[in-house]
Design a protein around this motif. Structure first.
Motif, PDB file in Angstrom:
ATOM      1  N   THR A 233      19.942  70.552  18.333  1.00 37.44           N
ATOM      2  CA  THR A 233      20.855  69.415  18.464  1.00 37.44           C
ATOM      3  C   THR A 233      22.174  69.705  17.772  1.00 37.44           C
ATOM      4  N   PHE A 234      22.100  70.260  16.564  1.00 36.40           N
ATOM      5  CA  PHE A 234      23.308  70.566  15.803  1.00 36.40           C
ATOM      6  C   PHE A 234      24.149  71.622  16.515  1.00 36.40           C
ATOM      7  N   ARG A 237      26.785  70.311  18.651  1.00 40.82           N
ATOM      8  CA  ARG A 237      27.655  69.328  18.015  1.00 40.82           C
ATOM      9  C   ARG A 237      28.562  69.996  16.975  1.00 40.82           C
ATOM     10  N   LYS A 238      29.486  69.189  16.453  1.00 43.98           N
ATOM     11  CA  LYS A 238      30.375  69.657  15.387  1.00 43.98           C
ATOM     12  C   LYS A 238      29.638  69.480  14.063  1.00 43.98           C
ATOM     13  N   VAL A 239      29.050  70.569  13.568  1.00 47.72           N
ATOM     14  CA  VAL A 239      28.207  70.484  12.384  1.00 47.72           C
ATOM     15  C   VAL A 239      28.989  69.957  11.178  1.00 47.72           C
ATOM     16  N   ILE A 242      29.091  66.253  11.160  1.00 51.10           N
ATOM     17  CA  ILE A 242      27.791  65.689  10.798  1.00 51.10           C
ATOM     18  C   ILE A 242      27.593  65.748   9.285  1.00 51.10           C
ATOM     19  N   THR A 304      19.367  56.638  13.991  1.00 49.27           N
ATOM     20  CA  THR A 304      20.048  57.712  14.727  1.00 49.27           C
ATOM     21  C   THR A 304      20.027  57.535  16.234  1.00 49.27           C
ATOM     22  N   ARG A 311      28.613  61.999  22.430  1.00 53.01           N
ATOM     23  CA  ARG A 311      29.368  63.175  21.997  1.00 53.01           C
ATOM     24  C   ARG A 311      30.717  62.747  21.422  1.00 53.01           C
ATOM     25  N   ILE A 313      33.678  63.858  17.949  1.00 51.30           N
ATOM     26  CA  ILE A 313      33.675  64.016  16.489  1.00 51.30           C
ATOM     27  C   ILE A 313      33.285  62.717  15.796  1.00 51.30           C
ATOM     28  N   TYR A 315      31.325  60.371  16.887  1.00 51.84           N
ATOM     29  CA  TYR A 315      29.885  60.165  17.008  1.00 51.84           C
ATOM     30  C   TYR A 315      29.116  61.182  16.158  1.00 51.84           C
ATOM     31  N   ASP A 316      29.659  62.400  16.027  1.00 50.71           N
ATOM     32  CA  ASP A 316      29.023  63.388  15.155  1.00 50.71           C
ATOM     33  C   ASP A 316      29.045  62.907  13.702  1.00 50.71           C
ATOM     34  N   LEU A 319      26.532  60.240  13.440  1.00 49.80           N
ATOM     35  CA  LEU A 319      25.191  60.803  13.425  1.00 49.80           C
ATOM     36  C   LEU A 319      24.833  61.290  12.025  1.00 49.80           C
TER      37      LEU A 319
END
Length: 433
Positions: A233-234, A237-239, A242, A304, A311, A313, A315-316, A319
């Motif tokens: 999942t990560f 996404r933009k770790v 997160i 979560t 999607r 930034i 939402y990241d 999250l």
């Protein structure tokens, strides 16, 4: 003969009583005060006079310097002439190491690294002033039975420095009188926090908090998720966003619990009770799998689902914040240590720093595990293959040892509600190292 002996016995009993209550440094006589009642009696009987309170301890070299090389000088005697002199041994007078004062004018604050003024937010503001170290010298004026703060000096002063400090804090007179009892009272941070931060969040405090954040990733219900499905999942996404969300969620929690600091002097006993019981429960969860499971069930919830499928930034970030909140039940034994520290830290900013540091430790570890496939596989092989179990009967020995230590710390904290006060004694001893 019997009457003479009786008189001698009575005199031998009375002489100590006459000499008790005072201590001399050079030619200066200080009232030796250890309780709030003794201090208030002095305040009520010295209306309109300036008080000079000298906080010290026997093991403090700088205090001994003040006693033997400063107070006996002619400069100090002249500067302190007319003051009501009060001596407080911080070990014997713990109950008066934090006092509440009224503030009308700027208060001079002198510390080893800097000097400045604390300015009241409103005239007659009531604040708490603690003793961040020894020696600490406080000057106040008795006005209508209240203590109007004029100056605070932390650390030793030479004779000229002492004379300068006293001259500055007694310049002029207040233009207003103290508020009568029952009028507005505002709880704020003490003068010592206004300039440097009362909680003294140094490396010795923040490093264990950062380490707790790292260790919490290896919780039985976090680590398998991170090195397994959550890694995938990560990866999409933009770790960094997160991680930022996780840190922000913990910092917000720190702000909430740290905000109690403004009322710490009023609810100090309750904080020690909550903190002591909290440490014991957290320690028990390290030692006992049953306690740990019950805590997870009590505190676990999911936040979560609403953001995991979206999607961007923003939402990241959301999250990460949700994960921080969702994992609270799972990581309660680890994050609880940081939460209790934040609650006792003294103010909102310190709470943010404490919990933010915890979040950085956890976030940094999560980043390493998700950013490196090789590291994730190694952790999975070493920690999740059964060679080193982090739960059940095979609970890691380091967790059990840490649990015992936390239980002992909790019991020590609870002694603050008794005359023993082992928690204060421990940190007073550490502060002298």
């Amino acid at each position: 003969m019997r009457r003479a002996l009786l008189m001698l016995v009575i005199l031998s009993l009375l002489i100590p009583l006459v000499s008790a209550g005072t201590v001399k440094y050079g030619n200066l006589s200080f009232h030796d005060v250890a309780t709030d009642k003794e201090l208030q009696e002095l305040v009520s009987s010295n209306e309109g006079r300036y008080f000079f309170v000298f906080y010290h301890s026997e093991s403090c070299p700088a205090c001994n310097y003040m006693k033997t090389s400063v107070f006996p000088t002619a400069t100090a005697e002249k500067a302190l002439n007319g003051f009501v002199l009060v001596s407080v041994d911080v070990y014997k007078g713990r109950s008066i190491t934090t006092l509440r004062y009224r503030v009308y004018d700027p208060v001079l604050v002198i510390q080893p690294e800097n000097a400045g003024y604390y300015r009241p937010k409103t005239p007659g503001e009531e604040i708490s002033v603690g003793v961040p170290g020894t020696p600490t010298m406080v000057v106040f004026k008795a006005v209508n039975g209240t203590m109007v703060l004029k100056g605070v000096a932390v650390g030793a002063l030479n004779p000229d420095g002492l004379a300068y400090f006293l001259e500055k804090v007694t310049e002029g007179e207040e233009s207003q009188t103290a508020t009568q009892p029952g009028e507005q009272k505002s709880s704020t941070q003490g003068v010592s926090e206004a300039s440097e931060g009362r909680s003294n969040l140094g490396l010795a405090v923040l490093l264990p908090i950062f380490s707790a954040g790292i260790v919490s990733v290896f919780s039985p219900c976090v680590l398998p998720v991170i090195v397994g499905t959550l890694s995938l999942t990560f990866a999409r996404r933009k770790v960094e966003a997160i991680i930022a969300g996780m840190v922000a969620s913990f910092a917000l929690l720190g702000a909430l619990v740290g905000s109690l600091g403004g009322y710490a002097s009023q609810i100090q006993g309750a904080l020690y009770l909550i903190g002591g019981v909290g440490f014991v429960v957290i320690g028990a969860s390290f030692v006992s799998e049953r306690v740990s499971t019950r805590m997870e069930r009590l505190l676990s919830f999911s936040a979560t689902d609403r953001v995991a499928s979206k999607r961007g930034i923003a939402y990241d970030f959301a999250l990460g914040s949700a994960l921080g909140a969702t994992w609270l039940g799972c990581i309660a034994p680890y994050v609880g240590f940081a939460v209790i520290t934040a609650a006792l830290s003294g103010d909102t900013l310190s709470g943010v720093i404490v919990m933010g540091t915890y979040g950085l430790g956890m976030g940094f570890t999560v980043y390493l595990l998700t950013a490196s496939k090789d590291l994730g596989e190694w952790v999975n092989r070493k920690f999740l293959s059964g060679r080193l179990s982090l739960s059940g009967k095979g609970k890691a020995r380091w967790e059990q040892a840490l649990g015992v230590i936390l239980i002992l710390l909790g019991l020590m904290m609870l002694t603050e509600l008794t005359p023993l006060k082992l928690w204060s004694s421990l940190f007073e001893s550490l502060s002298q190292l």
